[in-house]
Design an enzyme around this catalytic site. Structure first.
Site, mmCIF file in Angstrom:
data_model
loop_
_atom_site.group_PDB
_atom_site.id
_atom_site.type_symbol
_atom_site.label_atom_id
_atom_site.label_comp_id
_atom_site.label_asym_id
_atom_site.label_seq_id
_atom_site.Cartn_x
_atom_site.Cartn_y
_atom_site.Cartn_z
ATOM 1 N N TYR A 33 0.800 -1.182 0.082
ATOM 2 C CA TYR A 33 0.050 0.169 0.041
ATOM 3 C C TYR A 33 0.905 1.208 0.021
ATOM 4 C CZ TYR A 33 -3.053 -3.618 1.802
ATOM 5 O OH TYR A 33 -3.722 -5.012 1.853
ATOM 6 N N SER A 38 -7.069 6.245 4.407
ATOM 7 C CA SER A 38 -7.973 7.303 5.087
ATOM 8 C C SER A 38 -7.954 6.665 6.662
ATOM 9 C CB SER A 38 -9.245 7.464 4.602
ATOM 10 O OG SER A 38 -10.091 7.970 5.442
ATOM 11 N N ASP A 173 -12.693 -5.380 3.844
ATOM 12 C CA ASP A 173 -12.995 -5.827 2.354
ATOM 13 C C ASP A 173 -13.789 -6.958 2.227
ATOM 14 O OD1 ASP A 173 -11.463 -3.494 2.458
ATOM 15 O OD2 ASP A 173 -9.863 -4.504 1.470
ATOM 16 N N GLU A 408 0.875 -6.944 9.392
ATOM 17 C CA GLU A 408 -0.398 -6.539 8.974
ATOM 18 C C GLU A 408 -1.741 -7.327 9.732
ATOM 19 O OE1 GLU A 408 -0.842 -6.737 5.023
ATOM 20 O OE2 GLU A 408 -3.010 -5.790 4.742
HETATM 21 C C1 9WN Z 1 -8.189 -1.485 -0.407
HETATM 22 C C2 9WN Z 1 -4.529 -0.003 3.429
HETATM 23 C C3 9WN Z 1 -6.062 -0.699 3.240
HETATM 24 C C4 9WN Z 1 -6.937 -0.974 4.792
HETATM 25 C C5 9WN Z 1 -8.090 -1.873 4.488
HETATM 26 C C6 9WN Z 1 -7.431 -2.988 3.931
HETATM 27 C C7 9WN Z 1 -6.769 -2.837 2.777
HETATM 28 C C8 9WN Z 1 -7.241 -2.135 0.284
HETATM 29 C C9 9WN Z 1 -6.753 -3.452 -0.512
HETATM 30 O O1 9WN Z 1 -5.588 -2.241 2.959
HETATM 31 O O2 9WN Z 1 -7.662 -2.644 1.614
HETATM 32 O O3 9WN Z 1 -8.653 -0.438 0.320
HETATM 33 O O4 9WN Z 1 -6.228 -3.042 -1.395
HETATM 34 O O5 9WN Z 1 -6.871 -4.510 0.071
HETATM 35 O O6 9WN Z 1 -8.594 -4.046 3.949
HETATM 36 O O7 9WN Z 1 -8.603 -1.770 5.763
HETATM 37 O O8 9WN Z 1 -7.224 0.495 4.916
HETATM 38 O O9 9WN Z 1 -3.981 -0.711 4.784
#
Ligand code: 9WN
Length: 445
Positions: A33, A38, A173, A408
């Site tokens: 990520y 948010s 998710d 995570e």
């Molecule tokens: C989609 C960033 C985010 C968290 C979410 C988690 C995951 C994203 C993904 O990662 O979601 O938003 O690509 O899987 O489910 O809670 O904010 O850590």
């Protein structure tokens, strides 16, 4: 000896946050990520407040600088320096520049649970400096606009609760909670031929949502995008409309936090208290099921409560004014074999009922243990007079990170670390738990 462990954990957490810091925000994970998310930013701000309050405020200011004109706070703010294929769906997919009221920076069009007012309030309480007051003055009208968006345009069901239009908006998710409404979303995995998932470059495919889940996530996002992310007419056209207990409990907790913030910035706290009371009443009225004794999301398209008993059902405990009957029901549910909460926990808190046939111990939000969820429940337990259960949960969370690192998420039986190994909110919230808890003998020596 225990002090040595605590010192080591604090150093690990500080190092993780520092390593994920990017000039004006913190990435959840450097690999999976690489932008700003948010609700991650809110949790991270709670952690930064223990180390570098300036970064807590910077984090929140960067996020709210990307707020849309209608008040929504986007679930991803893309880092322009990381354009290209680092994450799917990236800025080209969301195409926010074409939507009315979007900010100059590229963002997604979705939201996430509104835990930001709570984070800002906690950061101020940790270090109530002039810098904190000035940040609160800047944030206050923006936090109010975020609440207005949820209570206005997103009240699709008309009963005083906000609707989510995508499972990503819940933050959980692929929770089993979303299976029935998602199954009604027409999608075909062939859509993934046009795109490439990036998550499975960095994470075990068996730990992630499936291709069919992704096909539906894409279909829902495309449908919302096709209407410019507008919310008028959602009830006639959008295939996924759900009142989520977490999003709405967070909105209620936000009004309580805003009452505190209002007093600091010279605004009137009373309207926030009124709105908080109305949200709590609506959460109880719409989402509590006296038969199951827990909270469930409500599918606004069918009118039905969604039956899975996931950890979402426990999270209205963060509402300070939750009535005693529902507090007792949540505590009973949490202590049952489904979640195993105890003053001395044998296993970590799972994200789904561990006795359910669809419990999956390594697949993301379908079983694994998450520190942000534990932290929310921990706060609720402390606020509602359950210090021993709160201490048991805190010890369990500390144990997880002490033995596996700032992962995570964690295996709900073995405690093994899963997903990204240096995850920002795990580090941040651990710092908060450590600062408030005497970890005692539960920490491994
Ligand atoms: C989609 C960033 C985010 C968290 C979410 C988690 C995951 C994203 C993904 O990662 O979601 O938003 O690509 O899987 O489910 O809670 O904010 O850590």
């Amino acid at each position: 000896m225990v002090d040595v462990v605590v010192t080591r954990l604090r150093a690990l957490a500080a190092d993780t946050l520092d390593g994920n810091w990017e000039d004006d925000h913190t990435v959840p994970s450097r690999t999976l990520y690489p932008h700003q998310w948010s609700w991650d930013s809110a949790f991270v701000a709670v952690g930064w407040a223990h180390l570098r309050p300036d970064r807590a405020w910077r984090e929140l200011r960067t996020l709210f600088a990307a707020q849309w004109a209608d008040g929504r706070v986007p679930h991803i703010v893309f880092n322009p320096a990381r354009r290209g294929g680092a994450y799917f769906p990236g800025p080209d997919f969301w195409d926010s520049a074409r939507a009315d009221g979007a900010p100059a920076v590229a963002t997604s069009g979705l939201l996430q649970p509104p835990v930001h007012a709570l984070a800002a309030w906690l950061a101020h309480r940790r270090a109530p400096t002039a810098q904190a007051r000035s940040a609160l003055r800047w944030l206050y009208p923006r936090l109010v606009a975020q609440q207005r968006y949820l209570a206005g345009r997103r009240d699709v069901g008309g009963a005083g609760l906000a609707c989510i239009v995508h499972p990503w908006e819940s933050g959980l998710d692929n929770s089993p909670a979303w299976d029935p409404p998602l199954a009604a979303v027409p999608a075909d995995t062939a859509v993934l031929r046009a795109y490439r998932r990036r998550d499975t470059d960095h994470a075990d495919v068996t730990h992630r949502p499936t291709d069919l889940d992704y096909a539906r996530y894409v279909a829902l996002a495309e449908s919302y995008r096709a209407h410019g992310y507008r919310d008028d007419g959602l009830s006639q056209r959008h295939p996924f409309l759900v009142e989520c207990p977490l999003v709405n409990a967070a909105a209620g907790a936000a009004e309580h936090a805003l009452a505190g913030i209002a007093a600091v910035v010279g605004a009137d706290p009373a309207p926030h208290r009124d709105r908080a009371a109305r949200i709590t009443a609506a959460v109880v009225d719409r989402l509590y099921d006296p038969t199951s004794g827990t909270f469930h999301p409500r599918d606004v398209r069918t009118g039905a409560l969604l039956p899975a008993r996931t950890v979402l059902g426990l999270l209205p405990l963060i509402l300070p004014d939750l009535p005693r009957r529902q507090v007792d029901a949540i505590v009973a549910e949490a202590r049952s074999a489904r979640f195993g909460l105890a003053a001395r926990m044998e296993r970590p808190l799972p994200s789904h009922d561990r006795t359910a046939p669809d419990f999956e111990p390594v697949r993301y939000w379908r079983g694994p243990s998450w520190i942000n969820i534990g932290w929310l429940l921990w706060r609720g337990l402390r606020g509602h007079g359950h210090p021993e259960l709160a201490a048991g949960l805190a010890a369990s969370m500390i144990r997880l990170v002490a033995s596996a690192g700032a992962h995570e998420y964690f295996h709900p039986d073995t405690g093994a670390g899963l997903g990204s190994p240096r995850f920002a909110w795990t580090a941040a919230l651990l710092l908060d738990v450590l600062a408030t808890t005497d970890p005692g003998p539960a920490v491994p020596r």
